[in-house]
Design a protein around this motif. Sequence first.
Motif, PDB file in Angstrom:
ATOM      1  N   ARG A 189      -0.542  48.518 -31.232  1.00 54.33           N
ATOM      2  CA  ARG A 189      -1.561  47.569 -30.797  1.00 54.33           C
ATOM      3  C   ARG A 189      -0.961  46.579 -29.797  1.00 54.33           C
ATOM      4  NH1 ARG A 189      -3.849  45.318 -36.350  1.00 54.33           N
ATOM      5  NH2 ARG A 189      -5.542  44.515 -35.024  1.00 54.33           N
ATOM      6  N   PHE A 190      -1.765  46.208 -28.804  1.00 60.38           N
ATOM      7  CA  PHE A 190      -1.311  45.249 -27.802  1.00 60.38           C
ATOM      8  C   PHE A 190      -1.132  43.871 -28.436  1.00 60.38           C
ATOM      9  CE2 PHE A 190      -3.603  48.432 -25.260  1.00 60.38           C
ATOM     10  CZ  PHE A 190      -2.605  48.757 -24.349  1.00 60.38           C
ATOM     11  N   SER A 191      -0.131  43.132 -27.954  1.00 57.83           N
ATOM     12  CA  SER A 191       0.137  41.796 -28.500  1.00 57.83           C
ATOM     13  C   SER A 191      -1.091  40.900 -28.408  1.00 57.83           C
ATOM     14  CB  SER A 191       1.302  41.148 -27.750  1.00 57.83           C
ATOM     15  OG  SER A 191       2.497  41.838 -27.953  1.00 57.83           O
ATOM     16  N   HIS A 192      -1.755  40.932 -27.241  1.00 57.89           N
ATOM     17  CA  HIS A 192      -2.948  40.110 -27.048  1.00 57.89           C
ATOM     18  C   HIS A 192      -4.029  40.449 -28.077  1.00 57.89           C
ATOM     19  CE1 HIS A 192      -7.035  39.609 -25.349  1.00 57.89           C
ATOM     20  NE2 HIS A 192      -6.566  38.455 -24.905  1.00 57.89           N
ATOM     21  N   ASP A 193      -4.339  41.737 -28.242  1.00 56.10           N
ATOM     22  CA  ASP A 193      -5.409  42.134 -29.151  1.00 56.10           C
ATOM     23  C   ASP A 193      -5.045  41.857 -30.603  1.00 56.10           C
ATOM     24  OD1 ASP A 193      -6.653  42.929 -26.868  1.00 56.10           O
ATOM     25  OD2 ASP A 193      -6.574  45.086 -27.281  1.00 56.10           O
ATOM     26  N   TYR A 194      -3.797  42.142 -30.967  1.00 60.31           N
ATOM     27  CA  TYR A 194      -3.375  41.904 -32.354  1.00 60.31           C
ATOM     28  C   TYR A 194      -3.483  40.424 -32.708  1.00 60.31           C
ATOM     29  CZ  TYR A 194      -0.363  41.387 -36.424  1.00 60.31           C
ATOM     30  OH  TYR A 194       0.130  41.055 -37.668  1.00 60.31           O
ATOM     31  N   TYR A 195      -2.986  39.556 -31.816  1.00 58.76           N
ATOM     32  CA  TYR A 195      -3.047  38.111 -32.098  1.00 58.76           C
ATOM     33  C   TYR A 195      -4.494  37.650 -32.207  1.00 58.76           C
ATOM     34  CZ  TYR A 195      -2.913  33.083 -31.350  1.00 58.76           C
ATOM     35  OH  TYR A 195      -3.107  31.726 -31.484  1.00 58.76           O
ATOM     36  N   ASN A 196      -5.355  38.040 -31.265  1.00 57.51           N
ATOM     37  CA  ASN A 196      -6.734  37.577 -31.286  1.00 57.51           C
ATOM     38  C   ASN A 196      -7.501  38.097 -32.500  1.00 57.51           C
ATOM     39  OD1 ASN A 196      -6.400  36.086 -29.000  1.00 57.51           O
ATOM     40  ND2 ASN A 196      -7.918  37.178 -27.778  1.00 57.51           N
ATOM     41  N   GLU A 197      -7.321  39.377 -32.840  1.00 59.10           N
ATOM     42  CA  GLU A 197      -8.014  39.922 -34.004  1.00 59.10           C
ATOM     43  C   GLU A 197      -7.533  39.258 -35.288  1.00 59.10           C
ATOM     44  OE1 GLU A 197      -7.155  44.027 -33.624  1.00 59.10           O
ATOM     45  OE2 GLU A 197      -8.665  44.391 -32.070  1.00 59.10           O
ATOM     46  N   THR A 198      -6.235  39.028 -35.382  1.00 56.59           N
ATOM     47  CA  THR A 198      -5.685  38.400 -36.580  1.00 56.59           C
ATOM     48  C   THR A 198      -6.198  36.975 -36.759  1.00 56.59           C
ATOM     49  OG1 THR A 198      -3.663  39.727 -36.388  1.00 56.59           O
ATOM     50  CG2 THR A 198      -3.542  37.750 -37.766  1.00 56.59           C
ATOM     51  N   ASN A 199      -6.448  36.286 -35.639  1.00 55.06           N
ATOM     52  CA  ASN A 199      -6.864  34.886 -35.696  1.00 55.06           C
ATOM     53  C   ASN A 199      -8.354  34.675 -35.452  1.00 55.06           C
ATOM     54  OD1 ASN A 199      -4.267  33.076 -35.923  1.00 55.06           O
ATOM     55  ND2 ASN A 199      -3.734  34.739 -34.523  1.00 55.06           N
ATOM     56  N   GLY A 200      -9.122  35.753 -35.457  1.00 51.72           N
ATOM     57  CA  GLY A 200     -10.565  35.631 -35.394  1.00 51.72           C
ATOM     58  C   GLY A 200     -11.155  35.408 -34.013  1.00 51.72           C
ATOM     59  N   PHE A 201     -10.457  35.845 -32.944  1.00 53.78           N
ATOM     60  CA  PHE A 201     -10.972  35.706 -31.577  1.00 53.78           C
ATOM     61  C   PHE A 201     -11.420  37.061 -31.030  1.00 53.78           C
ATOM     62  CE2 PHE A 201      -7.940  32.142 -31.893  1.00 53.78           C
ATOM     63  CZ  PHE A 201      -8.762  31.088 -31.503  1.00 53.78           C
ATOM     64  N   ASN A 202     -12.368  37.019 -30.118  1.00 58.90           N
ATOM     65  CA  ASN A 202     -12.774  38.207 -29.395  1.00 58.90           C
ATOM     66  C   ASN A 202     -11.617  38.680 -28.517  1.00 58.90           C
ATOM     67  OD1 ASN A 202     -14.120  39.742 -27.050  1.00 58.90           O
ATOM     68  ND2 ASN A 202     -15.817  39.461 -28.473  1.00 58.90           N
ATOM     69  N   THR A 203     -11.519  39.966 -28.264  1.00 60.75           N
ATOM     70  CA  THR A 203     -10.412  40.480 -27.451  1.00 60.75           C
ATOM     71  C   THR A 203     -10.795  40.676 -25.984  1.00 60.75           C
ATOM     72  OG1 THR A 203     -11.008  42.763 -28.003  1.00 60.75           O
ATOM     73  CG2 THR A 203      -9.391  41.657 -29.433  1.00 60.75           C
ATOM     74  N   GLU A 204     -12.075  40.541 -25.639  1.00 62.13           N
ATOM     75  CA  GLU A 204     -12.507  40.793 -24.268  1.00 62.13           C
ATOM     76  C   GLU A 204     -12.978  39.549 -23.529  1.00 62.13           C
ATOM     77  OE1 GLU A 204     -15.484  43.793 -24.440  1.00 62.13           O
ATOM     78  OE2 GLU A 204     -14.116  45.344 -25.186  1.00 62.13           O
ATOM     79  N   ARG A 205     -13.387  38.507 -24.265  1.00 63.30           N
ATOM     80  CA  ARG A 205     -13.885  37.299 -23.618  1.00 63.30           C
ATOM     81  C   ARG A 205     -13.789  36.130 -24.596  1.00 63.30           C
ATOM     82  NH1 ARG A 205     -17.718  35.587 -19.597  1.00 63.30           N
ATOM     83  NH2 ARG A 205     -18.753  33.662 -20.230  1.00 63.30           N
ATOM     84  N   TYR A 206     -13.349  34.961 -24.091  1.00 63.61           N
ATOM     85  CA  TYR A 206     -13.341  33.749 -24.907  1.00 63.61           C
ATOM     86  C   TYR A 206     -13.232  32.540 -23.994  1.00 63.61           C
ATOM     87  CZ  TYR A 206      -8.408  35.244 -24.549  1.00 63.61           C
ATOM     88  OH  TYR A 206      -7.211  35.714 -24.110  1.00 63.61           O
ATOM     89  N   SER A 207     -13.564  31.376 -24.550  1.00 59.67           N
ATOM     90  CA  SER A 207     -13.545  30.147 -23.762  1.00 59.67           C
ATOM     91  C   SER A 207     -12.941  29.018 -24.579  1.00 59.67           C
ATOM     92  CB  SER A 207     -14.956  29.769 -23.301  1.00 59.67           C
ATOM     93  OG  SER A 207     -15.808  29.565 -24.411  1.00 59.67           O
ATOM     94  N   ILE A 208     -12.427  28.025 -23.865  1.00 59.29           N
ATOM     95  CA  ILE A 208     -11.903  26.794 -24.451  1.00 59.29           C
ATOM     96  C   ILE A 208     -12.513  25.648 -23.666  1.00 59.29           C
ATOM     97  CG2 ILE A 208      -9.837  25.508 -25.159  1.00 59.29           C
ATOM     98  CD1 ILE A 208      -9.474  29.035 -23.845  1.00 59.29           C
ATOM     99  N   SER A 209     -13.218  24.778 -24.366  1.00 61.64           N
ATOM    100  CA  SER A 209     -13.916  23.677 -23.719  1.00 61.64           C
ATOM    101  C   SER A 209     -13.640  22.412 -24.505  1.00 61.64           C
ATOM    102  CB  SER A 209     -15.423  23.963 -23.688  1.00 61.64           C
ATOM    103  OG  SER A 209     -16.144  22.864 -23.168  1.00 61.64           O
TER     104      SER A 209
END
Length: 399
Positions: A189-209
Amino acid sequence: MKLKILTVFFLTFFTLTAWSQDSVRFEPNRFNDFRLVPLPAIGSNPANGWLFGLAPSATWRMGDPSTTHLSNFVGNILYTTKNQWIFSSRSTIFLNEDRWILVGDWRYFITSQPTFGLGSSTPNEPTENPAQQGVLYGEQQMDFSWVRFYESILKRVGDSKFYLGVGYHLDVYSKIENFIDSELPTELRFSHDYYNETNGFNTERYSISGLSFNAVMENRDVAVSPYERNFGLISYRVNPEFLGSAQSSTTLTLDYRHYFPLNPKRKRHLIGLWGFGNFLVSGKLPYMALPSIGYDMFGRTGRGYAQGRFRGESMLYSEVEYRFPLQQSKDVFGGTVFVNAASFSSRGVNETLLSQINPGYGVGLRVMINKENRTTISADYGFGQSGNSGFYLNINESF
């Protein structure tokens, strides 16, 4: 590699010769000392490859020169040999008598970048992460689009050099795709996808505001290319879900710079010190919003490494730069020697700050194309450890 470096320097000097005599000056009316340099951009760095386009730079004063700092703007309209489009504008505007400061950082990137996993010990080549079974470690390519809108306003405290203010910050990452050019097992698994899935984030799109609360000490003589005194920033940012963040979080950024002139008659001969910290205080950030090398406002941290080469929940960075003139009485040409060091923490791989340090060093050339406003072209070659290196061509000093 030597041929590439020589070619870059040749193109740089060709560009400078063509434009240094043709910067546009507007007669004072609403703005004082307005100068625009519509500089063609020809450069190279590890994250983007070769870049071509325009990098306009402007300086001006919004008030009396004796009481008002130079405002500055740097823009980019670039296409790269890695099929990337980069549009950005960054500005620091001092209103009359420096009573207010406006700081802007706007970007739209259609880009790609390698990521290497979290922490300071990531290898160059892709492999399985020994601390996270089944997860890739080392170089993994990412394609993505990135929109950024940052704008802050700061009010001077009395007649001091201190400012207090607030800002709004938005980052939107979308169309994220991961891939590797390797024969490693496809089930990793890719580092980006593994981290986001483990921490409850979408793997294709997200925002910080979020909103930031800022304290600044602005004591530099000229912000774009300082010769003396210092600058400090404390910024506490709150990113709540109700403003559009994927998850709530808070972060803290610390930035301090000090400049020591070594010759009162040639203040361009100096030592500059820079300390920078970026910390996740509470909550969680998606992968691309985590503190990373080269992601400060002007992308100047970590010369010697590609942007995004190291990433983690928190980072510490320091740099020392020796700057000197190359001419006995003129200030057109200058040089620099620098060393830096960075460290990143990651709970996922059990790394703490300063448990691993990534050093860098290098040399640079400076060409001042406007002495009054100190508009400068900087060309640096930096070296990191484990074969990392890169060429960096920018407007104004590195910090």
